[in-house]
Design a protein around this motif. Sequence first.
Motif, short mmCIF file in Angstrom:
data_model
loop_
_atom_site.label_atom_id
_atom_site.label_comp_id
_atom_site.label_asym_id
_atom_site.label_seq_id
_atom_site.Cartn_x
_atom_site.Cartn_y
_atom_site.Cartn_z
N GLY A 34 -28.03 51.20 -4.27
CA GLY A 34 -29.33 50.67 -4.65
C GLY A 34 -30.46 51.29 -3.85
N MET A 35 -30.22 51.47 -2.55
CA MET A 35 -31.26 52.06 -1.70
C MET A 35 -31.50 53.53 -2.06
SD MET A 35 -32.49 49.69 0.02
CE MET A 35 -33.54 50.66 1.07
N LEU A 36 -30.42 54.27 -2.30
CA LEU A 36 -30.58 55.69 -2.66
C LEU A 36 -31.22 55.84 -4.03
CD1 LEU A 36 -27.29 57.25 -1.28
CD2 LEU A 36 -29.59 57.45 -0.36
N THR A 37 -30.91 54.94 -4.95
CA THR A 37 -31.57 54.96 -6.26
C THR A 37 -33.06 54.71 -6.10
OG1 THR A 37 -29.56 54.17 -7.33
CG2 THR A 37 -31.62 53.90 -8.54
N ALA A 38 -33.41 53.75 -5.26
CA ALA A 38 -34.82 53.44 -5.03
C ALA A 38 -35.55 54.62 -4.40
CB ALA A 38 -34.95 52.21 -4.14
N VAL A 39 -34.92 55.27 -3.46
CA VAL A 39 -35.55 56.43 -2.81
C VAL A 39 -35.73 57.57 -3.80
CG1 VAL A 39 -35.20 58.22 -1.07
CG2 VAL A 39 -34.79 55.83 -0.49
N GLY A 40 -34.69 57.87 -4.59
CA GLY A 40 -34.77 58.96 -5.56
C GLY A 40 -35.84 58.71 -6.61
N MET A 41 -35.86 57.51 -7.15
CA MET A 41 -36.86 57.18 -8.16
C MET A 41 -38.26 57.14 -7.55
SD MET A 41 -35.42 57.05 -10.98
CE MET A 41 -34.59 56.17 -12.25
N GLY A 42 -38.36 56.71 -6.32
CA GLY A 42 -39.65 56.71 -5.63
C GLY A 42 -40.20 58.10 -5.44
N VAL A 43 -39.32 59.05 -5.13
CA VAL A 43 -39.76 60.44 -4.96
C VAL A 43 -40.27 61.01 -6.28
CG1 VAL A 43 -38.90 62.78 -4.49
CG2 VAL A 43 -38.30 60.91 -2.97
N VAL A 44 -39.56 60.73 -7.37
CA VAL A 44 -40.02 61.20 -8.69
C VAL A 44 -41.36 60.56 -9.05
CG1 VAL A 44 -39.49 61.25 -11.15
CG2 VAL A 44 -37.69 61.70 -9.49
N SER A 45 -41.48 59.27 -8.78
CA SER A 45 -42.73 58.57 -9.07
C SER A 45 -43.88 59.13 -8.23
CB SER A 45 -42.56 57.08 -8.80
OG SER A 45 -43.75 56.39 -9.03
N LEU A 46 -43.61 59.39 -6.98
CA LEU A 46 -44.63 59.97 -6.10
C LEU A 46 -45.07 61.35 -6.60
CD1 LEU A 46 -46.16 59.46 -3.45
CD2 LEU A 46 -44.31 60.64 -2.27
N GLY A 47 -44.12 62.16 -7.02
CA GLY A 47 -44.46 63.48 -7.55
C GLY A 47 -45.31 63.39 -8.80
N ALA A 48 -44.98 62.46 -9.69
CA ALA A 48 -45.78 62.29 -10.91
C ALA A 48 -47.17 61.77 -10.57
CB ALA A 48 -45.08 61.35 -11.87
N GLY A 49 -47.24 60.85 -9.61
CA GLY A 49 -48.54 60.32 -9.19
C GLY A 49 -49.43 61.38 -8.58
N ILE A 50 -48.85 62.23 -7.77
CA ILE A 50 -49.62 63.32 -7.17
C ILE A 50 -50.12 64.28 -8.26
CG2 ILE A 50 -49.41 65.38 -5.71
CD1 ILE A 50 -47.61 63.66 -3.86
N SER A 51 -49.26 64.56 -9.24
CA SER A 51 -49.68 65.42 -10.34
C SER A 51 -50.82 64.80 -11.13
CB SER A 51 -48.51 65.70 -11.28
OG SER A 51 -47.53 66.46 -10.61
N LEU A 52 -50.81 63.49 -11.28
CA LEU A 52 -51.93 62.82 -11.97
C LEU A 52 -53.22 62.92 -11.17
CD1 LEU A 52 -50.16 59.63 -13.32
CD2 LEU A 52 -51.28 61.38 -14.69
N LEU A 53 -53.12 62.80 -9.86
CA LEU A 53 -54.33 62.85 -9.03
C LEU A 53 -54.91 64.26 -8.93
CD1 LEU A 53 -53.37 60.49 -6.09
CD2 LEU A 53 -54.98 60.05 -7.96
N ARG A 54 -54.08 65.27 -9.07
CA ARG A 54 -54.56 66.65 -8.97
C ARG A 54 -55.48 67.01 -10.12
NH1 ARG A 54 -49.61 70.56 -7.53
NH2 ARG A 54 -50.37 71.05 -5.47
N ARG A 55 -55.34 66.33 -11.25
CA ARG A 55 -56.12 66.68 -12.44
C ARG A 55 -57.45 66.01 -12.42
NH1 ARG A 55 -52.60 68.01 -17.42
NH2 ARG A 55 -51.26 69.45 -16.38
#
Length: 55
Positions: A34-55
Motif C-alpha cells: 500500500g505504501m509503495l503504491t501510494a508513493v508510485g501514484m504520488g510520483v505520477v501525480s506530481l509529474g502531471a501536476g508539474i506539467s500542468l503548471l509549466r503551461r
Amino acid sequence: MKALLASRPVLWFLFLFNLVVAAVAPLVVDGTQGMLTAVGMGVVSLGAGISLLRR
C-alpha cells in the motif's frame, strides 16, 4: 502518443486520478504494498501536476 499525453484533459485526469489513488491506497491495501503504491501514484501525480503548471 506524445501529443495525447501532453493534452490538458489527459494531464488533469492523470493528476487527479493518481492523487486520489495515492491518498486511498494505504487505507485499502495493507503494509508495504500500500505504501509503495501510494508513493508510485504520488510520483505520477506530481509529474502531471508539474506539467500542468509549466503551461
